[in-house]
Design an enzyme around this catalytic site. Structure first.
Site, PDB file in Angstrom:
ATOM      1  N   LYS A 250       0.864  -1.214  -0.014  1.00 23.97           N
ATOM      2  CA  LYS A 250       0.077  -0.277  -0.102  1.00 23.97           C
ATOM      3  C   LYS A 250       0.767   1.250   0.364  1.00 23.97           C
ATOM      4  CE  LYS A 250      -3.967  -1.978   2.625  1.00 23.97           C
ATOM      5  NZ  LYS A 250      -4.952  -1.687   1.424  1.00 23.97           N
ATOM      6  N   ARG A 324     -10.260 -11.702   2.062  1.00 20.58           N
ATOM      7  CA  ARG A 324     -11.033 -12.791   1.464  1.00 20.58           C
ATOM      8  C   ARG A 324     -10.422 -13.952   1.413  1.00 20.58           C
ATOM      9  NH1 ARG A 324     -11.543  -9.554  -4.350  1.00 20.58           N
ATOM     10  NH2 ARG A 324     -11.121  -7.740  -2.806  1.00 20.58           N
TER      11      ARG A 324
END
Ligand code: BES
Ligand code: ZN
Ligand code: ZN
Length: 471
Positions: A250, A324
């Site tokens: 990020k 996920r």
């Protein structure tokens, strides 16, 4: 700092206490609004009416006025409210009014007094792990019957806020597991845990793959509680204690608040605590897959293929779509038990925030009637959610050229939906399932919603579960 009080006394001071019939010396708070201001004024002395006029009190929602008796003592507080928003009505007062004990006057425009008291208490929260409380809350005396049900919700909300606010250094996978263990001990629940390589032995390969680059071992924590013969409820929470993005690192801004990426786990744990406290008629399983998504030579790479617990092969398109991945093994495991209901909470996608903003968690459900009931429960308790669709045609956005699917598509369109569609593949179609993509955070201070970690969707789902699994 509160006037030289030692920390243990500060903590002992509560925003809510029981009100008793004979109580004197507590200051009445009267709620009003522009339509009722004239009637409110008629109950006041001439001096108090003059005071109101001087401060220009018009009973706008959020405005309040302190009224004094002839001897100078605080006699009454008037507060303007929107009677449709009871939760927010008193939310600013607990941290604004002078320290002391108050009660809601019999007169007033609020009908849902319990919700107003909840807002009062939620507004008194302060995170005191690293510095002392800034002030003591003003205390509201409430009807004795309200106290226990309110305290459950207040404690659960504070648990979410505390866990989310705690920096990763002090809340890694091990410490998050310890929080689950504390709840298990309190409620005599059973606890199981798979740590590090034990995840591979027990066939949780995807949790391991995401967490293996951290020096703090990944784990799956399982709490079970309740009668085996009761309907099975499984709660699952994303416990990413820090999300660097992995090798798809990020940016600095994107990483700044990623200590909160275990917010889903905090919600699931707080909800489990509520279920156990309320002794709902369920066989409860809480599943917390917890990792740090870190950067190291051992990290999973874009392009790698992971065999998940369910046997489905996932091509890693982006290591930042890690939530996920850890959830899919937990959901597969949950699904194997053929429960009555699975609910998962996760700070899963930025896309959910683009769609709905920070305050509205996205709700996904594989049953329309189920979704309707949760949305209605959320409206009833002032904890709103908004439904997004499990839009089948978008499944092709996750097509892989060499595996069963990718963890994230090339297109970022409908990112919250494609994430939910990914998860759906791991839940048996025969199992009712709810998925909440939540922000778990207040970007700025607002009445009742202090800056930092926040429970969003927690009370809504609890209200729904209370309906579904009442004793
Ligand atoms: N934890 C983030 C999602 C997130 C970011 C939630 C900011 C709340 C605030 C998640 O793991 C993530 O990084 N998601 C990516 C997915 C993308 C790579 C498909 C995102 O949302 O950008
Ligand atoms: Zn991520
Ligand atoms: Zn994440």
């Amino acid at each position: 700092m509160i006037g030289g009080l030692p920390p243990y006394l500060q903590r002992a001071m509560s925003a809510l206490i029981e009100r008793h019939a004979g109580d004197r010396h507590t200051v009445a708070i009267e709620t009003t609004d522009p339509a009722h201001l004239a009637a409110t004024r008629r109950r006041l002395s001439a001096a108090q009416r003059r005071c109101l006029a001087e401060v220009g009190f018009g009973a706008a929602a959020g405005a309040f006025a302190l009224l004094h008796a002839a001897n100078g003592e605080l006699a009454r507080v008037l507060v303007g409210v929107d009677a449709q928003e009871p939760l927010g009505a008193l939310a600013a007062l607990s941290s604004t009014l002078p320290t002391g004990i108050y009660h809601l006057a019999d007169e007033g425009v609020l009908t849902d007094r319990r919700a107003a008291a909840l807002g009062w208490a939620l507004g008194a929260y302060q995170f005191t792990r690293y510095r002392a409380a800034q002030r003591a809350p003003a205390t509201l005396a409430v009807p004795p019957a309200d106290l226990a049900p309110l305290h459950m919700l207040i404690d659960a909300t504070a648990l979410v806020r505390d866990l989310v606010n705690t920096p990763t250094e002090d809340l890694g996978p091990e410490q998050l597991a310890a929080a689950v263990k504390r709840a298990a001990k309190t409620h005599r629940a059973k606890l199981r845990e798979w740590v590090g390589d034990a995840l591979l032995d027990a066939n949780f390969p995807t949790i391991h793959a995401v967490g293996r680059a951290s020096h703090r071992a990944p784990r799956l924590v399982e709490l079970t509680w309740g009668k085996a013969s009761d309907p099975k409820l499984v709660l699952v929470g994303k416990g990413v204690c820090f999300d660097t993005g992995g090798l798809n690192l990020k940016t600095g801004d994107g990483m700044r608040w990623m200590k909160k990426d275990m917010g889903g786990a905090a919600h699931a744990l707080a909800l489990a605590q509520l279920v156990m406290q309320a002794k709902l008629r369920v066989r409860l399983t809480l599943l917390i897959p917890t990792v740090e998504n870190s950067v190291a030579g051992s990290a999973i790479r874009p392009g790698d293929v992971v065999t998940t617990r369910a046997g489905l092969q996932v091509e890693i398109d982006n290591t930042d779509a890690e939530g996920r991945l850890i959830l899919c093994d937990a959901l597969a495991y949950a699904s194997e038990q053929q429960p009555d209901l699975i609910v998962d909470f996760a700070t899963l996608t930025g896309a959910a925030r683009v769609a709905l903003g920070a305050d509205l968690p996205a709700l996904f459900a594989n049953r329309d009637a189920l979704a309707e009931r949760v949305l209605a429960a959320g409206r009833a308790v002032g904890d709103p959610l908004w439904r997004l669709p499990l839009w089948r045609p978008y499944r092709q956005l996750l097509d892989s050229y060499l595996a069963d699917f990718v963890n994230c598509g090339a297109s970022r369109q409908a990112g919250a939906i494609t994430a939910a569609l990914y998860l759906e593949r791991f839940v048996a179609a025969s199992t009712p399932w709810l998925h909440l993509d939540t922000y778990a955070w207040n970007d700025a201070d607002r009445p009742g919603r202090p800056r930092g970690g926040e429970a969003m969707g927690l009370r809504a789902v609890f209200a729904f579960l209370q309906e579904r699994y009442a004793r």
